[in-house]
Design an enzyme around this catalytic site. Sequence first.
Site, PDB file in Angstrom:
ATOM      1  N   GLU A 242       0.859  -1.193   0.000  1.00  0.00           N
ATOM      2  CA  GLU A 242       0.000   0.000   0.000  1.00  0.00           C
ATOM      3  C   GLU A 242       0.889   1.235   0.000  1.00  0.00           C
ATOM      4  OE1 GLU A 242      -2.618   2.891   0.094  1.00  0.00           O
ATOM      5  OE2 GLU A 242      -3.367   0.834  -0.059  1.00  0.00           O
ATOM      6  N   ASP A 292      -7.784   2.579  -7.212  1.00  0.00           N
ATOM      7  CA  ASP A 292      -8.389   3.855  -7.600  1.00  0.00           C
ATOM      8  C   ASP A 292      -8.442   3.949  -9.114  1.00  0.00           C
ATOM      9  OD1 ASP A 292      -8.775   4.734  -5.036  1.00  0.00           O
ATOM     10  OD2 ASP A 292      -6.863   5.798  -4.931  1.00  0.00           O
TER      11      ASP A 292
END
Length: 379
Positions: A242, A292
Amino acid sequence: MVNALVRGGLLQEALNIVQEMKSNGIPPNTVTYTAVIKGFSGNGNVKEAVQILNDMEGGETLPNLRTYNTVLRGCVQAGDYGEAQNIMNKLSQHNLQKDHSTVLSLLKLHVQQMQIKEAWSDFQELLNFPITIEPTIYTLLATGAALAKEEAITKEVLDKLSKRNDLTPLILREIQTIQSYKAKAVPNPQKTDRLYRWSEGHAVNWSLIPKGPVNMEICSGLGEWVINRCKKEQDKNWISLEQRYDRVLQTWSKMELQKITNLFVCCGEASAILKQDCFKNKLDAIFVNFPDPPHNEENNRLFNADFIKLVHQVLKAQGTIEVLTDDKHYYNIITREFTSSNLFSEHPTQNSNDPTYFDELEKSVGRTERFSTAFKKRN
């Protein structure tokens, strides 16, 4: 124009317009500057955001509280406590009073630093504002307090949270996990061998990852999905990847709370980490959950031709990658990129329905459609 460019992820183009305005004797206003700062802060580039802030302070347009809060939120995402302290000093110098956004950022930063008493003070201050505090803030503080063996704070935060009637099943499970945690020693995210933070010239130490199958989740968010998979598939090793440090720390905290032993947590941009030689032909499977979607195809931040080649490089023979998204357009882009690469063949999807914070968030606003695609590496 500047706002549109920032929303589209075209940050350098937005900054160029600001510079051009200044060159033409037209000072950008505070709103314009803040929009550009927000773009860089949200993209993890706190250094550039601070540079723009410094330019403001040295020019005709002065920052306001919203500008400083924008940089402060970037510090939270990047885990930059030192720069956050600089911002707080600037607030004092300009006699600007903290608002709820300022206090919330400070709370998160103090939890990151395991400064739980300071975070508790922030929380109490936050209660004085006429806002509704998200349940995730309660669990963030309670988790930090539990790990730091601050039992009284843990209990009081959870007692307050338990009185609310808007708790999701995910939050209720987190409460149970925190309540059942028994601390032996206070873990330190700055000194653990199982949390890697990318920096130039500093590679992942692969010897820290036990022998056996290794799967990776990219875009791990707050870590719920990968933690569940670690518990269900204890015969496999997992890597969580991440970019945002604040989210990485939440994954690390869940790992510590639940005593997960088959997880290694990485913080950094996916391409930068996967380019490291230690990953070549090492991964059995990659999972990407709710990446995203890009604002435009030219700014396809993750799934582009270079990234597809990189995925092919790090997967073992017959290794697979599976992507889950709620955006049909992005699903089509991803499928097209993999298919046109000729490096992968289509493969049946296996993604579990383990809940995540973002999944529940999307469902709460009626976005329930999911699109999943998977591919196997061609040798």
